[in-house]
Write a protein that holds these residues in place. Sequence first.
Motif, PDB file in Angstrom:
ATOM      1  N   ALA A  14       0.750  -1.088  -0.059  1.00 48.71           N
ATOM      2  CA  ALA A  14      -0.180   0.037  -0.186  1.00 48.71           C
ATOM      3  C   ALA A  14       0.834   1.330   0.035  1.00 48.71           C
ATOM      4  N   VAL A  15       1.961   1.192   0.732  1.00 52.92           N
ATOM      5  CA  VAL A  15       2.917   2.506   0.849  1.00 52.92           C
ATOM      6  C   VAL A  15       3.556   2.559  -0.688  1.00 52.92           C
ATOM      7  N   LEU A  16       4.069   1.461  -1.435  1.00 55.10           N
ATOM      8  CA  LEU A  16       4.456   1.571  -2.629  1.00 55.10           C
ATOM      9  C   LEU A  16       3.449   2.013  -3.534  1.00 55.10           C
ATOM     10  N   ALA A  17       2.226   1.748  -3.464  1.00 49.18           N
ATOM     11  CA  ALA A  17       1.046   2.176  -4.389  1.00 49.18           C
ATOM     12  C   ALA A  17       0.778   3.707  -4.303  1.00 49.18           C
ATOM     13  N   PHE A  18       0.843   4.074  -3.039  1.00 49.06           N
ATOM     14  CA  PHE A  18       0.749   5.597  -2.667  1.00 49.06           C
ATOM     15  C   PHE A  18       1.897   6.247  -3.240  1.00 49.06           C
ATOM     16  N   GLU A  19       3.032   5.934  -3.090  1.00 46.13           N
ATOM     17  CA  GLU A  19       4.330   6.830  -3.603  1.00 46.13           C
ATOM     18  C   GLU A  19       4.564   6.759  -5.105  1.00 46.13           C
ATOM     19  N   LEU A  20       3.827   5.434  -5.722  1.00 48.03           N
ATOM     20  CA  LEU A  20       3.673   5.497  -7.188  1.00 48.03           C
ATOM     21  C   LEU A  20       2.778   6.446  -7.718  1.00 48.03           C
ATOM     22  N   ALA A  21       1.411   6.246  -7.214  1.00 50.43           N
ATOM     23  CA  ALA A  21       0.353   7.249  -7.690  1.00 50.43           C
ATOM     24  C   ALA A  21       0.692   8.546  -7.554  1.00 50.43           C
ATOM     25  N   ASN A  22       1.373   9.131  -6.375  1.00 48.39           N
ATOM     26  CA  ASN A  22       1.624  10.334  -6.211  1.00 48.39           C
ATOM     27  C   ASN A  22       2.875  11.037  -6.476  1.00 48.39           C
ATOM     28  N   ARG A  23       3.776  10.131  -7.269  1.00 53.32           N
ATOM     29  CA  ARG A  23       4.972  10.629  -7.614  1.00 53.32           C
ATOM     30  C   ARG A  23       5.155  11.979  -8.219  1.00 53.32           C
ATOM     31  N   GLY A  24       4.331  12.214  -9.229  1.00 51.96           N
ATOM     32  CA  GLY A  24       4.564  13.471  -9.877  1.00 51.96           C
ATOM     33  C   GLY A  24       4.001  14.541  -8.821  1.00 51.96           C
ATOM     34  N   ALA A  27       6.654  15.535  -6.469  1.00 51.17           N
ATOM     35  CA  ALA A  27       7.929  16.100  -7.172  1.00 51.17           C
ATOM     36  C   ALA A  27       7.713  17.550  -7.480  1.00 51.17           C
ATOM     37  N   ARG A  28       6.538  18.037  -7.637  1.00 54.63           N
ATOM     38  CA  ARG A  28       6.180  19.388  -7.714  1.00 54.63           C
ATOM     39  C   ARG A  28       6.689  20.113  -6.251  1.00 54.63           C
ATOM     40  N   SER A  29       6.654  19.572  -5.347  1.00 53.04           N
ATOM     41  CA  SER A  29       6.978  20.506  -4.047  1.00 53.04           C
ATOM     42  C   SER A  29       8.095  19.953  -3.085  1.00 53.04           C
ATOM     43  N   VAL A  30       8.535  18.791  -3.474  1.00 55.27           N
ATOM     44  CA  VAL A  30       9.750  18.045  -2.451  1.00 55.27           C
ATOM     45  C   VAL A  30      10.532  17.077  -3.550  1.00 55.27           C
ATOM     46  N   PRO A  31      11.801  16.900  -3.513  1.00 57.40           N
ATOM     47  CA  PRO A  31      12.660  16.231  -4.414  1.00 57.40           C
ATOM     48  C   PRO A  31      11.942  14.775  -4.748  1.00 57.40           C
ATOM     49  N   ASP A  32      11.945  14.285  -5.701  1.00 56.46           N
ATOM     50  CA  ASP A  32      11.657  13.236  -6.278  1.00 56.46           C
ATOM     51  C   ASP A  32      12.574  12.296  -5.466  1.00 56.46           C
ATOM     52  N   ARG A  33      12.028  11.010  -5.100  1.00 56.80           N
ATOM     53  CA  ARG A  33      12.791   9.760  -4.537  1.00 56.80           C
ATOM     54  C   ARG A  33      13.731   9.120  -5.531  1.00 56.80           C
ATOM     55  N   GLY A  34      13.647   9.363  -6.940  1.00 53.52           N
ATOM     56  CA  GLY A  34      14.330   8.851  -7.838  1.00 53.52           C
ATOM     57  C   GLY A  34      14.049   7.425  -8.168  1.00 53.52           C
ATOM     58  N   ASP A  35      14.560   6.998  -9.290  1.00 57.55           N
ATOM     59  CA  ASP A  35      14.077   5.432  -9.790  1.00 57.55           C
ATOM     60  C   ASP A  35      14.519   4.380  -9.011  1.00 57.55           C
ATOM     61  N   ASP A  36      15.617   4.506  -8.333  1.00 57.37           N
ATOM     62  CA  ASP A  36      16.224   3.538  -7.452  1.00 57.37           C
ATOM     63  C   ASP A  36      15.411   3.398  -6.470  1.00 57.37           C
ATOM     64  N   PHE A  37      14.736   4.410  -5.606  1.00 59.08           N
ATOM     65  CA  PHE A  37      13.996   4.052  -4.695  1.00 59.08           C
ATOM     66  C   PHE A  37      12.761   3.114  -5.062  1.00 59.08           C
ATOM     67  N   PHE A  38      12.157   3.254  -6.417  1.00 58.57           N
ATOM     68  CA  PHE A  38      11.099   2.503  -6.680  1.00 58.57           C
ATOM     69  C   PHE A  38      11.632   1.038  -6.928  1.00 58.57           C
ATOM     70  N   GLU A  39      12.618   1.036  -7.797  1.00 61.21           N
ATOM     71  CA  GLU A  39      13.281  -0.223  -8.350  1.00 61.21           C
ATOM     72  C   GLU A  39      13.949  -1.277  -7.045  1.00 61.21           C
ATOM     73  N   ARG A  40      14.318  -0.602  -5.950  1.00 61.24           N
ATOM     74  CA  ARG A  40      15.048  -1.087  -4.472  1.00 61.24           C
ATOM     75  C   ARG A  40      13.941  -1.016  -3.802  1.00 61.24           C
ATOM     76  N   PHE A  41      12.719  -0.917  -3.876  1.00 58.47           N
ATOM     77  CA  PHE A  41      11.623  -0.650  -2.796  1.00 58.47           C
ATOM     78  C   PHE A  41      11.773  -1.412  -1.681  1.00 58.47           C
ATOM     79  N   ALA A  42      11.808  -2.811  -1.815  1.00 54.53           N
ATOM     80  CA  ALA A  42      11.828  -3.862  -0.920  1.00 54.53           C
ATOM     81  C   ALA A  42      12.928  -3.634   0.295  1.00 54.53           C
ATOM     82  N   ASP A  43      14.115  -3.322  -0.433  1.00 53.70           N
ATOM     83  CA  ASP A  43      15.286  -3.050   0.267  1.00 53.70           C
ATOM     84  C   ASP A  43      15.259  -1.701   1.121  1.00 53.70           C
ATOM     85  N   ARG A  44      14.841  -0.737   0.542  1.00 50.10           N
ATOM     86  CA  ARG A  44      14.532   0.539   1.256  1.00 50.10           C
ATOM     87  C   ARG A  44      13.572   0.642   2.398  1.00 50.10           C
TER      88      ARG A  44
END
Length: 166
Positions: A14-24, A27-44
């Motif tokens: 659910a947290v991953l879905a929230f971050e993906l759905a609201n990524r754009g 990113a309009r107000s705070v720095p984007d987490r970067g592709d690496d965050f999403f690709e290695r989400f389980a580790d993070r």
Amino acid sequence: MPELKQLHADHAPAVLAFELANRGYFARSVPDRGDDFFERFADRYGALLAEQEAGICAFHILVAEDGSVLGRFNLVDIEDGTAEVGYRVAQDVSGRGVATAGVRELCRLAVSRHGLRTLRAAASYANAASQRVLLKTGFVPTGPADPAHLSGEPGTWYQRDLTLEP
Ligand SMILES: CC(C)(COP(=O)(O)OP(=O)(O)OC[C@H]1O[C@@H](n2cnc3c(N)ncnc32)[C@H](O)[C@@H]1OP(=O)(O)O)[C@@H](O)C(=O)NCCC(=O)NCCS
């Protein structure tokens, strides 16, 4: 408002879905987490849970009736009775007081669960909504924030004395 829940391993999808759905939106107000965050989400995510287990941080989510995440409200760098606050709210429910209510609840938890006396938060000058949330929840500006703390953006530190009524 639904109750804030402390972050748990089961919340990961659910947290991953929230971050993906609201990524754009984020990113309009705070720095984007970067592709690496999403690709290695389980580790993070595992690293966050380890930090929480160690008592360095306390992560919370606001969950809707259907199980989706509406917002995240975090205490980081917990030390010597203080911590830094961070939060983000889904675009779908923005402008309805969700962040304000969530930060108020986070302040209560900071006292009752973590025994904290003060909280601090940094907001960029450009992030008017975040500054408004901090002012509405009893934070007061204390001085300029190092742009390095806000990914290069100039901004302000805010502090909340938890021993005072907001
Ligand atoms: C900042 C954020 C958490 C606000 O969430 P929210 O649930 O919409 O906030 P609330 O509805 O509780 O309050 C927003 C306040 O900001 C005001 N606001 C919103 N946009 C604004 C703008 N561009 N200029 C001035 N005020 C603004 C709203 O009017 C409201 O104030 P009011 O109640 O006095 O009318 C959300 O936009 C977000 O997640 N942004 C991306 C992540 C982020 O910036 N996090 C904070 C990092 S410091």
